[in-house]
Design a protein around this motif. Structure first.
Motif, PDB file in Angstrom:
ATOM      1  N   ILE A  80      37.674  42.009  40.507  1.00 20.84           N
ATOM      2  CA  ILE A  80      38.276  42.758  41.434  1.00 20.84           C
ATOM      3  C   ILE A  80      39.421  43.596  40.767  1.00 20.84           C
ATOM      4  O   ILE A  80      40.275  42.526  39.934  1.00 20.84           O
ATOM      5  N   ASN A  81      39.684  44.734  40.728  1.00 20.54           N
ATOM      6  CA  ASN A  81      40.746  45.303  40.039  1.00 20.54           C
ATOM      7  C   ASN A  81      41.718  45.523  40.952  1.00 20.54           C
ATOM      8  O   ASN A  81      42.699  44.978  41.149  1.00 20.54           O
ATOM      9  N   TYR A 115      44.614  46.938  57.127  1.00 24.57           N
ATOM     10  CA  TYR A 115      43.544  46.798  56.710  1.00 24.57           C
ATOM     11  C   TYR A 115      43.502  46.396  55.170  1.00 24.57           C
ATOM     12  O   TYR A 115      44.590  46.759  54.379  1.00 24.57           O
ATOM     13  N   CYS A 116      42.733  45.265  54.575  1.00 19.63           N
ATOM     14  CA  CYS A 116      42.816  45.027  53.415  1.00 19.63           C
ATOM     15  C   CYS A 116      41.874  45.857  52.598  1.00 19.63           C
ATOM     16  O   CYS A 116      40.512  46.116  53.118  1.00 19.63           O
ATOM     17  N   ASN A 117      41.811  46.306  51.407  1.00 18.26           N
ATOM     18  CA  ASN A 117      40.960  46.830  50.520  1.00 18.26           C
ATOM     19  C   ASN A 117      40.756  46.563  48.854  1.00 18.26           C
ATOM     20  O   ASN A 117      41.981  45.919  48.594  1.00 18.26           O
ATOM     21  N   ALA A 118      39.588  46.077  48.728  1.00 19.84           N
ATOM     22  CA  ALA A 118      39.430  45.644  47.212  1.00 19.84           C
ATOM     23  C   ALA A 118      38.575  46.553  46.478  1.00 19.84           C
ATOM     24  O   ALA A 118      37.388  47.176  47.333  1.00 19.84           O
ATOM     25  N   ILE A 119      38.901  46.879  45.007  1.00 22.93           N
ATOM     26  CA  ILE A 119      37.982  47.834  44.557  1.00 22.93           C
ATOM     27  C   ILE A 119      37.539  46.877  43.244  1.00 22.93           C
ATOM     28  O   ILE A 119      38.413  46.379  42.343  1.00 22.93           O
ATOM     29  N   THR A 168      47.399  45.852  41.177  1.00 27.24           N
ATOM     30  CA  THR A 168      46.483  45.621  40.235  1.00 27.24           C
ATOM     31  C   THR A 168      46.137  44.229  39.606  1.00 27.24           C
ATOM     32  O   THR A 168      47.098  43.278  40.171  1.00 27.24           O
ATOM     33  N   SER A 169      45.249  43.939  39.025  1.00 31.05           N
ATOM     34  CA  SER A 169      44.488  42.697  38.490  1.00 31.05           C
ATOM     35  C   SER A 169      45.934  42.032  37.403  1.00 31.05           C
ATOM     36  O   SER A 169      45.732  40.947  37.394  1.00 31.05           O
ATOM     37  N   ARG A 170      46.741  42.925  36.883  1.00 32.25           N
ATOM     38  CA  ARG A 170      47.705  42.822  35.938  1.00 32.25           C
ATOM     39  C   ARG A 170      48.918  42.593  36.758  1.00 32.25           C
ATOM     40  O   ARG A 170      50.086  42.831  36.190  1.00 32.25           O
TER      41      ARG A 170
END
Length: 117
Positions: free
Chosen positions: A31-32, A94-98, A52-54
């Motif tokens: 997941i980014n 709402y949660c969103n994951a890309i 972000t993932s960072r």
């Protein structure tokens, strides 16, 4: 099958706090971006905050300084700490994951946040 499950919504008085959680499971891809959006009655869905993932984050102007987004990469979980809540924060969140690869976007079912004046 990817699941995105939010929790932590509810009813709170103005000036109060809530913490939303969102866990993503079932994805074989990393997941980014993870983010929170909200939609008030009669309005379009809008971005609240992303991370972000960072751990780089951005906020919508109306919540900057009051809300804090964070994440646990090991758990594929994102949080939204909401302080100094206002009635205008009332919405379904709402949660969103890309994903990193392919840019697949996944949404949760939403959690209601209601702030009373």
């Amino acid at each position: 099958q990817v699941q995105v499950v939010e929790s932590g919504g509810g009813l709170v008085q103005a000036g109060g706090s809530l913490r939303l959680s969102c866990a993503v499971s079932g994805s074989s891809l990393s997941i980014n971006l993870m983010g929170w959006y909200r939609q008030a009655p009669g309005k379009q869905r809008e971005l609240v905050a992303i991370i972000t993932s960072r751990y780089s984050s951005k906020y919508e102007d109306a919540v900057r300084g009051r809300f804090t987004i964070s994440r646990d990469n090991a758990k594929n979980t994102v949080y939204l700490q909401m302080n100094s809540l206002k009635p205008e924060d009332t919405a379904v969140y709402y949660c969103n994951a890309i994903t990193v690869t392919g840019g697949y976007s996944y949404w949760g079912q939403g959690t209601q946040v209601t702030v009373s004046s």
